[in-house]
Enzyme design. Structure first.
Site, short mmCIF file in Angstrom:
data_model
loop_
_atom_site.label_atom_id
_atom_site.label_comp_id
_atom_site.label_asym_id
_atom_site.label_seq_id
_atom_site.Cartn_x
_atom_site.Cartn_y
_atom_site.Cartn_z
N PRO A 164 0.77 -1.25 0.00
CA PRO A 164 0.00 0.00 0.00
C PRO A 164 0.81 1.31 0.00
CG PRO A 164 0.03 -0.94 2.19
CD PRO A 164 0.73 -1.93 1.30
N CYS A 165 1.45 1.58 -1.11
CA CYS A 165 2.18 2.84 -1.24
C CYS A 165 1.24 4.04 -1.21
CB CYS A 165 3.03 2.84 -2.50
SG CYS A 165 2.13 2.48 -4.01
#
Length: 165
Positions: free
Chosen positions: A129-130
């Site tokens: 989850p950047c």
């Protein structure tokens, strides 16, 4: 690593999934920055890691999935980039962090720009989850899939807009 791929439809646009024998090698929105050249990859209808990741992504978009269990197989990245990607994978659902916090966690507090560059090259959009990384002031900054998608992903997870302290 020999890769196979397939494309899936999502509410935020088509995504390309790539995998090798050991796991999921990447997930990218069509047209996003740092999208790899997939011209040598074999397009398939089904492959165990692609199918599992596609199912998990669809559950995520239906609001029924918060974790991705498909094994990841790193096909890209330096040792530093991979350490950043592992740090990203540990950001919990509904939470956000800052680039500086990741740099500090990696015992390299001056590497904020390098962390930002590594975050931007994360090959596993959504899965790693950047999109949960914000600017130092809490603003939406830099997302390879576009800021509108970043905002939508954070909104889906209840992490946007940010609450006032």
């Amino acid at each position: 690593m020999k890769l196979v791929c397939k494309s899936i439809a999502t509410p935020l646009g088509r995504m390309l999934l790539a995998a090798g024998d050991a796991g999921l090698a990447g997930v990218w929105f069509e047209g996003q920055s740092h999208h790899p050249d997939a011209s040598t990859w074999q397009v398939v209808q089904s492959q165990c890691w692609l199918d599992q990741a596609a199912e998990e992504l669809q559950a995520y978009f239906r609001g029924q999935g918060r974790q991705f269990k498909t094994p990841r197989a790193a096909a890209w990245g330096t040792t530093f980039q991979r350490s950043v990607w592992e740090a990203l994978a540990e950001i919990p659902w509904g939470a956000t962090t800052r680039y500086g916090a990741i740099a500090a966690r990696l015992n390299n507090p001056l590497a904020v720009r390098a962390v930002g560059a590594a975050v931007g090259r994360n090959p596993w959009s959504i899965v790693v989850p950047c999109h949960r990384v914000l600017g130092a002031d809490g603003s939406l900054t830099g997302y390879a899939g576009g800021l509108a998608r970043k905002q939508e992903l954070l909104t889906r997870e209840g992490a946007w807009p940010l609450s006032s302290p």
